[in-house]
Each structure stands twice: as C-alpha cells, then as structure tokens.
Design a protein around this motif. Structure first.
Motif, PDB file in Angstrom:
ATOM      1  N   ILE A 114      -7.020   4.592  -5.367  1.00  0.00           N
ATOM      2  CA  ILE A 114      -8.191   5.467  -4.616  1.00  0.00           C
ATOM      3  C   ILE A 114      -7.611   6.886  -4.393  1.00  0.00           C
ATOM      4  N   ASP A 115      -8.472   7.630  -4.731  1.00  0.00           N
ATOM      5  CA  ASP A 115      -8.251   9.164  -4.412  1.00  0.00           C
ATOM      6  C   ASP A 115      -9.130   9.538  -2.950  1.00  0.00           C
ATOM      7  N   ILE A 116      -8.627   9.834  -2.091  1.00  0.00           N
ATOM      8  CA  ILE A 116      -9.229  10.214  -0.889  1.00  0.00           C
ATOM      9  C   ILE A 116      -9.677  11.792  -0.840  1.00  0.00           C
ATOM     10  N   ASP A 145       6.396  -5.853 -13.427  1.00  0.00           N
ATOM     11  CA  ASP A 145       5.998  -7.306 -13.532  1.00  0.00           C
ATOM     12  C   ASP A 145       5.933  -8.381 -12.409  1.00  0.00           C
ATOM     13  N   PHE A 146       5.847  -7.600 -10.990  1.00  0.00           N
ATOM     14  CA  PHE A 146       5.926  -8.324 -10.025  1.00  0.00           C
ATOM     15  C   PHE A 146       4.117  -8.472  -9.639  1.00  0.00           C
ATOM     16  N   GLU A 147       4.057  -9.514  -8.878  1.00  0.00           N
ATOM     17  CA  GLU A 147       2.609 -10.029  -8.891  1.00  0.00           C
ATOM     18  C   GLU A 147       1.838  -9.748  -7.603  1.00  0.00           C
ATOM     19  N   THR A 148       2.589  -8.910  -6.645  1.00  0.00           N
ATOM     20  CA  THR A 148       1.987  -8.477  -5.148  1.00  0.00           C
ATOM     21  C   THR A 148       0.767  -7.726  -5.271  1.00  0.00           C
ATOM     22  N   PRO A 149      -0.382  -7.695  -4.807  1.00  0.00           N
ATOM     23  CA  PRO A 149      -1.433  -6.753  -5.089  1.00  0.00           C
ATOM     24  C   PRO A 149      -1.067  -5.485  -4.371  1.00  0.00           C
ATOM     25  N   THR A 150      -1.193  -4.367  -5.128  1.00  0.00           N
ATOM     26  CA  THR A 150      -0.687  -3.017  -4.839  1.00  0.00           C
ATOM     27  C   THR A 150      -1.860  -1.960  -4.717  1.00  0.00           C
ATOM     28  N   LEU A 151      -1.887  -1.210  -3.711  1.00  0.00           N
ATOM     29  CA  LEU A 151      -2.970  -0.272  -3.579  1.00  0.00           C
ATOM     30  C   LEU A 151      -2.219   1.004  -3.544  1.00  0.00           C
ATOM     31  N   LEU A 152      -2.703   1.937  -4.493  1.00  0.00           N
ATOM     32  CA  LEU A 152      -2.114   3.278  -4.613  1.00  0.00           C
ATOM     33  C   LEU A 152      -3.113   4.349  -4.016  1.00  0.00           C
ATOM     34  N   LEU A 153      -2.761   5.005  -2.979  1.00  0.00           N
ATOM     35  CA  LEU A 153      -3.597   5.948  -2.291  1.00  0.00           C
ATOM     36  C   LEU A 153      -3.146   7.231  -2.723  1.00  0.00           C
ATOM     37  N   ILE A 183       0.918  -1.185   0.080  1.00  0.00           N
ATOM     38  CA  ILE A 183      -0.072   0.093   0.154  1.00  0.00           C
ATOM     39  C   ILE A 183       0.924   1.231  -0.189  1.00  0.00           C
ATOM     40  N   LEU A 184       0.784   2.237  -1.088  1.00  0.00           N
ATOM     41  CA  LEU A 184       1.566   3.452  -1.083  1.00  0.00           C
ATOM     42  C   LEU A 184       0.840   4.486  -0.974  1.00  0.00           C
ATOM     43  N   TYR A 185       1.103   5.399  -0.306  1.00  0.00           N
ATOM     44  CA  TYR A 185       0.338   6.723  -0.196  1.00  0.00           C
ATOM     45  C   TYR A 185       1.427   7.636  -0.670  1.00  0.00           C
ATOM     46  N   GLU A 186       0.909   8.163  -1.861  1.00  0.00           N
ATOM     47  CA  GLU A 186       1.534   9.158  -2.704  1.00  0.00           C
ATOM     48  C   GLU A 186       2.953   8.902  -2.966  1.00  0.00           C
ATOM     49  N   PRO A 187       3.446   7.589  -3.487  1.00  0.00           N
ATOM     50  CA  PRO A 187       4.886   7.490  -3.377  1.00  0.00           C
ATOM     51  C   PRO A 187       5.535   8.432  -4.069  1.00  0.00           C
ATOM     52  N   ALA A 188       6.820   8.822  -4.029  1.00  0.00           N
ATOM     53  CA  ALA A 188       7.751   9.747  -4.674  1.00  0.00           C
ATOM     54  C   ALA A 188       8.256   9.184  -6.076  1.00  0.00           C
ATOM     55  N   VAL A 189       7.271   9.057  -6.654  1.00  0.00           N
ATOM     56  CA  VAL A 189       7.349   8.537  -8.160  1.00  0.00           C
ATOM     57  C   VAL A 189       6.945   9.964  -9.291  1.00  0.00           C
ATOM     58  N   THR A 190       8.111  10.329 -10.034  1.00  0.00           N
ATOM     59  CA  THR A 190       7.576  11.470 -10.887  1.00  0.00           C
ATOM     60  C   THR A 190       7.613  11.031 -12.324  1.00  0.00           C
ATOM     61  N   VAL A 191       6.882  11.367 -13.346  1.00  0.00           N
ATOM     62  CA  VAL A 191       6.825  11.466 -14.408  1.00  0.00           C
ATOM     63  C   VAL A 191       6.805  12.513 -15.282  1.00  0.00           C
ATOM     64  N   GLY A 192       6.958  12.760 -16.679  1.00  0.00           N
ATOM     65  CA  GLY A 192       6.788  13.514 -17.281  1.00  0.00           C
ATOM     66  C   GLY A 192       8.275  14.706 -17.328  1.00  0.00           C
TER      67      GLY A 192
END
Length: 258
Positions: free
Chosen positions: A225-227, A191-199, A111-120
């Motif tokens: 999910i966007d809270i 390509d990992f199989e771990t179920p992952t939730l992004l918040l 479960i990742l709450y706003e992970p520090a991943v940037t794109v663009g």
C-alpha cells in the motif's frame, strides 16, 4: 522499563503499552523506541505493544561486535519474551531487521514501513562512506543531516520541528554501521509464509519504494500500500491511518493491499 537479554548477553530495554495480543514495534535509525509513541498510542487500544530500544540506542546496551545477525537475534529474544506469536511492525532499518528475521522467527503478521532494502546500482561512494567522511572531519551534525536527507528523502531536515534538539548526534556511529548493513544486504529468496504488508509513503524516498516493491515481487505472501500525502515518517505523521491498516491486515491479510 524492563530488559530482555539478547543471545550475546546484551540487555535490550523494552517498554510495554496496552492490553491484547502481542505486537512488537521496531524503530529505525537515529531514533529510540520513544520515537514510535504516536503509532504505539493508537495500537495500544488493541494490542500489548512491546517497544524496544534497539541495541546501541537509548537505555539498551551494545556488544563489542555488530552485525545484522545480532539484530535478528535481538528480535528473536523479544519474540521469545512475549506470550504467543506476535505481530511485528517495523520502520526503516527496523524493517530490514524484521525482514531478515522473518524466515527463522515465529511471527504471525509482518508490517514493514519503508524497510531499508535497496536494489539496483549503489551510490559511489556509498552513503555510509559519505557520512563517515563528514564524521571524521568532526562534523557529526552535518553527517547526520546528510543521512536524513539522502537516506530518508527529507528535502531539508533543518526545517523539521525535531531538528536538531531531538537527535542525538553521538548516534552517528550506529547510523554508519546500519548504513553499511543496508549496503551489503542482498535480498534473498523470500520463501517464508508469514503474511506481510509493505507500506510506503507517496513522498518517501524513491529507493525505498523500489526496495519495497522488490520485496513484494519476491514474496508471494506480501501486499503493498502506498499512502498518499506522507513521506518516510508516515508512522508518526499519520498514526491513525497506519494503525487502521495494521489492524485490518492482522484480521484479514486479503482485505488490504494489492
């Protein structure tokens, strides 16, 4: 407080709370494990929650060299130290660490709450360089203010009840090195199989919401999910809601998200 020895010999301080299946909670930048206490106190009713101070923070040690891979190895050491495959809940930069670790570390749910991943496109100059410039001028407080406002989307950090008393301005160097890790990270094939939730939080920074969406688009086992009515610190401001999402997702990943 106990310690876990990382691969490079660094001692990582950890605390445990609760009684149940294992869950590891990773904090973000400019913080220690103590910052997660609101959500930890909620989750401890259902899990044994292990909360480290990430390297260079709080009661943990630090190595001579730093890299994201060192943090991944730290998480591996934490996973090895618990009984069974843990759930991992991670915030901000901790979320980047957990995402980078997911392909090689045995995790049951992520479960990742706003992970520090940037794109663009990146800022020019990058935020790390802007923060470094202020720190080099001798203004650690202004450097940390820029980090929180530009990196976390907090409009005016001076209005926060925890500013500046609860912020260790000496952490500016660890903040800079983590910003540099964020800026050089390129989202790989997930390509990992771990179920992952992004918040994400409705009022969180746009660039982190875009990063979370990129993770979901790249990983078929992810949901988002966007809270409503929260920002980047939703783990702390709405811990009951987040804890409910965590427990629901752990029990049945298909029951939440889109």
């Amino acid at each position: 407080m106990e310690t876990v020895t990382a691969a490079d010999g660094t001692e990582i301080a950890v605390e445990h709370d609760g009684d149940g299946p294992p869950l590891i909670a990773l904090h973000g930048s400019a913080a220690t494990g103590e910052s997660l206490q609101p959500i930890v106190s909620q989750l401890a009713a259902d899990y044994t929650v292990t909360v480290p101070d990430r390297r260079g923070r709080g009661a943990s040690g630090d190595g001579d060299d730093y890299s994201l891979n060192r943090e991944v190895a730290d998480l591996q050491a934490l996973v090895d130290a618990v009984d069974g495959e843990p759930v991992v809940l991670a915030h901000s930069f901790g979320g980047l660490v957990a995402l980078a670790a997911a392909p090689t570390v045995d995790i049951s749910r992520l479960i990742l709450y706003e992970p520090a991943v940037t794109v663009g496109e990146s800022a020019d100059p990058p935020l790390s360089a802007q923060v470094r410039s202020l720190a080099d001028e001798g203004s650690d407080t202004e450097a940390m203010r820029l980090f929180f406002e530009a990196g976390s989307g907090i409009p005016d950090v001076t209005a926060m009840p925890w500013w500046p008393e609860q912020i260790n301005m000496d952490w500016v160097e660890t903040v800079i090195r983590e910003l540099e890790a964020v800026e050089t990270f390129e989202l790989p094939a997930l390509d990992f199989e771990t179920p992952t939730l992004l918040l994400t939080g409705e009022h969180g920074p746009r660039h982190l919401a875009e990063g979370a969406r990129a993770v979901v688009d790249a990983h078929q086992e992810s949901r988002l999910i966007d809270i409503e009515d929260v920002g980047h610190l939703g783990l702390l401001s709405e811990p009951e809601h987040v804890a409910e999402l965590v427990t629901t997702f752990v029990d049945d990943p298909a029951a939440v998200g889109q």
